[in-house]
Write a protein that holds these residues in place. Structure first.
Motif, PDB file in Angstrom:
ATOM      1  N   SER A   1      -7.188 -36.595   5.484  1.00  0.00           N
ATOM      2  CA  SER A   1      -8.409 -36.112   4.852  1.00  0.00           C
ATOM      3  C   SER A   1      -9.610 -36.636   5.642  1.00  0.00           C
ATOM      4  O   SER A   1      -9.947 -36.077   6.665  1.00  0.00           O
ATOM      5  CB  SER A   1      -8.465 -36.537   3.385  1.00  0.00           C
ATOM      6  OG  SER A   1      -8.336 -37.946   3.271  1.00  0.00           O
TER       7      SER A   1
ATOM      8  N   ASP B   1     -19.048 -25.251  -2.240  1.00  0.00           N
ATOM      9  CA  ASP B   1     -18.282 -25.700  -1.084  1.00  0.00           C
ATOM     10  C   ASP B   1     -19.156 -26.629  -0.251  1.00  0.00           C
ATOM     11  O   ASP B   1     -20.146 -26.215   0.319  1.00  0.00           O
ATOM     12  CB  ASP B   1     -17.847 -24.486  -0.264  1.00  0.00           C
ATOM     13  CG  ASP B   1     -17.059 -24.892   0.967  1.00  0.00           C
ATOM     14  OD1 ASP B   1     -17.141 -24.189   1.977  1.00  0.00           O
ATOM     15  OD2 ASP B   1     -16.378 -25.929   0.895  1.00  0.00           O
TER      16      ASP B   1
ATOM     17  N   SER C   1     -13.045 -29.486   2.605  1.00  0.00           N
ATOM     18  CA  SER C   1     -11.830 -29.908   1.903  1.00  0.00           C
ATOM     19  C   SER C   1     -10.568 -29.152   2.317  1.00  0.00           C
ATOM     20  O   SER C   1      -9.506 -29.739   2.431  1.00  0.00           O
ATOM     21  CB  SER C   1     -12.032 -29.802   0.400  1.00  0.00           C
ATOM     22  OG  SER C   1     -12.346 -28.475   0.045  1.00  0.00           O
ATOM     23  N   GLU C   2     -10.642 -27.897   2.588  1.00  0.00           N
ATOM     24  CA  GLU C   2      -9.416 -27.162   2.915  1.00  0.00           C
ATOM     25  C   GLU C   2      -9.093 -27.150   4.403  1.00  0.00           C
ATOM     26  O   GLU C   2      -8.107 -26.553   4.833  1.00  0.00           O
ATOM     27  CB  GLU C   2      -9.493 -25.723   2.393  1.00  0.00           C
ATOM     28  CG  GLU C   2     -10.578 -24.877   3.041  1.00  0.00           C
ATOM     29  CD  GLU C   2     -11.902 -24.934   2.311  1.00  0.00           C
ATOM     30  OE1 GLU C   2     -12.156 -25.934   1.590  1.00  0.00           O
ATOM     31  OE2 GLU C   2     -12.688 -23.986   2.454  1.00  0.00           O
TER      32      GLU C   2
ATOM     33  N   ASN D   1      -7.723 -28.577   7.848  1.00  0.00           N
ATOM     34  CA  ASN D   1      -6.763 -29.599   8.256  1.00  0.00           C
ATOM     35  C   ASN D   1      -6.962 -30.054   9.700  1.00  0.00           C
ATOM     36  O   ASN D   1      -6.258 -30.942  10.166  1.00  0.00           O
ATOM     37  CB  ASN D   1      -5.323 -29.110   8.033  1.00  0.00           C
ATOM     38  CG  ASN D   1      -5.049 -27.792   8.704  1.00  0.00           C
ATOM     39  OD1 ASN D   1      -5.935 -27.199   9.306  1.00  0.00           O
ATOM     40  ND2 ASN D   1      -3.815 -27.336   8.614  1.00  0.00           N
TER      41      ASN D   1
ATOM     42  N   ASP E   1     -16.087 -36.924   6.420  1.00  0.00           N
ATOM     43  CA  ASP E   1     -15.346 -36.177   5.402  1.00  0.00           C
ATOM     44  C   ASP E   1     -15.430 -34.696   5.733  1.00  0.00           C
ATOM     45  O   ASP E   1     -16.514 -34.116   5.674  1.00  0.00           O
ATOM     46  CB  ASP E   1     -15.915 -36.449   4.016  1.00  0.00           C
ATOM     47  CG  ASP E   1     -15.587 -37.843   3.516  1.00  0.00           C
ATOM     48  OD1 ASP E   1     -16.381 -38.768   3.787  1.00  0.00           O
ATOM     49  OD2 ASP E   1     -14.520 -37.988   2.899  1.00  0.00           O
TER      50      ASP E   1
END
Lengths: 112, 117
Positions: free
Chosen positions: B73, B1, B27-28, B30, B24
């Protein structure tokens, strides 16, 4: 408005000394409270948190208890190490907003 | 991760130039935040996104600053016509909307240092 007040630093301690860094807050409702640590040249890392009154957050020997009656969230450690030298930030996340409010930070220096 | 990553880590620019920082998030996550930190101060909130929607902006975010998160993203923070007072570390952070709601932990990147000369 919502705010966080921390004791000014730097705090200089000898290794194995007891640490307290004071933090008090002003907020409406029931905020969540956090301590973040920042090592030189790095971003902030979560150290511990508490989301409701009387909760105790703990991590790596550090502890803080959410005291609503005194609107405080003081950070403590029983025996500091040289590697604990960093800047510590108290923060809150108030109900109804996702905007986290940070204190000005307290620099800790631990001498061998 | 992987954690939150920011680019560039350091930027030196001349007064009046435009700069852009990229973030960035995890990833999960929001929810994405931008903060500014000057020497000896705590992070100051600039703005945050939930997915691609910019839901709150600080008064600190003057009209020379613009942040976007076009596909929910990565995000960019652009500063136009930079001034010396813009010199600071720009921190990006992200969080999930699951679980504790307002008590969710935000995870920071290592920051992008801006020096305006």
């Amino acid at each position: 408005g919502n705010s966080v007040t921390q004791m000014e630093g730097p705090v200089t301690l000898s290794e194995e000394a007891f640490l307290t860094i004071n933090c008090t807050y002003t907020a409406t409702g029931y905020p969540s409270l956090f301590w973040y640590v920042q090592y030189p040249g790095e971003g902030l890392q979560l150290l511990l948190k508490a989301t409701k009154a009387d909760d105790k957050g703990s991590n790596k020997g550090f502890e803080a208890t959410y005291r609503k009656e005194t609107t405080s969230f003081h950070l403590e450690k029983g025996s500091v190490q040289v590697s604990d030298s960093a800047v510590y930030f108290c923060a809150l996340s108030a109900s109804g907003t996702y905007k986290y409010i940070f204190g000005t930070g307290t620099r800790l220096k631990v001498l061998a | 991760d992987t954690g939150v990553s920011q680019d560039p880590r350091h930027k030196i620019t001349k007064r009046g130039q435009n700069v852009t920082f990229r973030c960035d998030p995890i990833s999960e996550h929001n929810r994405l935040y931008w903060y500014r930190q000057t020497l000896g101060q705590g992070p100051e909130f600039l703005t945050y996104f939930q997915n691609e929607a910019q839901l709150e902006k600080s008064r600190l975010l003057s009209d020379r600053f613009s942040a976007e998160r076009p596909k929910g993203s990565f995000s960019t923070l652009e500063i136009q016509r930079t001034e010396q007072g813009d010199s600071a570390m720009y921190l990006c952070a992200s969080s999930s909307t699951a679980g504790q709601g307002f008590g969710n932990t935000i995870y920071f990147g290592e920051g992008s240092w801006l020096t305006v000369v």
